[in-house]
Design an enzyme around this catalytic site. Structure first.
Site, PDB file in Angstrom:
ATOM      1  N   ASP A  94     113.873  70.178  16.407  1.00 46.58           N
ATOM      2  CA  ASP A  94     114.077  70.797  15.091  1.00 46.58           C
ATOM      3  C   ASP A  94     114.468  72.252  15.324  1.00 46.58           C
ATOM      4  O   ASP A  94     113.632  73.148  15.354  1.00 46.58           O
ATOM      5  CB  ASP A  94     112.811  70.692  14.256  1.00 46.58           C
ATOM      6  N   ALA A  95     115.763  72.463  15.532  1.00 49.94           N
ATOM      7  CA  ALA A  95     116.271  73.778  15.940  1.00 49.94           C
ATOM      8  C   ALA A  95     117.175  74.412  14.904  1.00 49.94           C
ATOM      9  O   ALA A  95     117.399  75.614  14.911  1.00 49.94           O
ATOM     10  CB  ALA A  95     117.032  73.647  17.257  1.00 49.94           C
ATOM     11  N   LYS A  96     117.747  73.577  14.015  1.00 53.55           N
ATOM     12  CA  LYS A  96     118.634  74.039  12.935  1.00 53.55           C
ATOM     13  C   LYS A  96     119.726  74.967  13.465  1.00 53.55           C
ATOM     14  O   LYS A  96     119.986  76.038  12.923  1.00 53.55           O
ATOM     15  CB  LYS A  96     117.829  74.706  11.825  1.00 53.55           C
ATOM     16  N   ARG A  97     120.371  74.520  14.533  1.00 55.61           N
ATOM     17  CA  ARG A  97     121.447  75.293  15.121  1.00 55.61           C
ATOM     18  C   ARG A  97     122.733  75.107  14.323  1.00 55.61           C
ATOM     19  O   ARG A  97     122.822  74.245  13.451  1.00 55.61           O
ATOM     20  CB  ARG A  97     121.665  74.884  16.573  1.00 55.61           C
TER      21      ARG A  97
END
Length: 274
Positions: A94-97
């Protein structure tokens, strides 16, 4: 892990639970602070206790990056532990890059080559060339932010254009030109309720990653009523309600019990499918 393998895990375990590893050094039981790596020690115990009841784990990178190098080491050890001991678990970074193409390519290399993680959450705001670098890896998944569970989702995601199309609907429609339901999922917050009906009209066959059940107040029953498809099509995440169910030395046992409760609720919801 491909779509069919993910579905078979759901069928076998009668669960579509994802345990969010939002591990905060300030919230874990105090006795763990004496460990060489308190974050990993906590995660390992939580994973061992909850693995029978879930089909995925979602470490949130912010909680690990906040601790610098030590946090990244704990994150990598956690991923390795899951892969070696519970290879049937789907791992979500869950990095939302999401950035210009060459930067996104480096993010993709980090998660899909260096760490060999199944999937990563990606922000779509910068458009196609910020997302497609993640889609070049066979067997890997992009989980695109569509309609989130936070209050601020109304600021942009629900705004409409001159044709009455909401921004999240535009994201869903446009992104299907880049990928399909075999390598792209969407994040849809559990608190959005009946909005799942509108989402399923656009993406009937895609998996949806659904945060917000548990501590954020989302209803599992409502999510299933409006969001479940003929192959389940849901990965429902719970973080705080499970991993912080207890702050004593019994924390792992309590986490397992909470995960089991959720799994039993999910088993009920799946009876119409299996």
């Amino acid at each position: 892990m491909n779509k069919q393998e993910l579905f078979e895990n759901i069928r076998r375990k009668k669960s579509f639970l994802c345990v969010g590893l939002d591990t905060d050094i300030k919230k874990i039981p105090e006795h763990l602070l004496n460990e060489e790596d308190p974050i990993f020690a906590f995660n390992k115990a939580i994973i061992d206790a909850t693995a029978p009841y879930c089909i995925a784990y979602k470490p949130n990178l912010a909680f690990y990056e906040s601790m610098g190098v030590k946090g990244w080491i704990a994150f990598e050890k956690t991923v390795d532990y899951i892969k070696k001991n519970y290879p049937d678990q789907f791992i979500i970074a869950d990095a939302k890059r999401g950035d210009i193409g060459n930067t996104s390519a480096m993010y993709a290399r980090t998660f899909f080559e260096e760490l060999d993680i199944d999937s990563v959450t990606v922000a779509p705001y910068m458009g196609e060339d910020s997302v497609t670098p993640f889609l070049t890896y066979e067997g890997k998944w992009v989980i695109l932010l569509a309609l989130t569970s936070n209050k601020g989702s109304h600021d942009f995601q629900l705004t409409t254009d001159t044709n009455g199309e909401r921004l999240f609907e535009k994201v869903l429609r446009k992104s299907q030109e880049w990928a399909n339901d075999q390598n792209m999922m969407y994040v849809v917050g559990a608190t959005q309720g009946r909005m799942f009906e509108d989402i399923r009209k656009i993406v009937p066959n895609h998996f949806l990653l659904v945060p917000g059940v548990g501590a954020q107040g989302g209803s599992l029953e409502e999510v299933c009523k409006y969001g479940m498809n003929s192959e389940c099509g849901l990965i429902v995440n719970s973080s705080r309600a499970i991993i912080y169910a207890d702050k004593t030395e019994n924390f792992a046992k309590a986490a397992g019990e909470e995960a089991h409760k959720v799994q039993l609720q999910m088993e009920e919801q799946l009876k119409g499918i299996f």
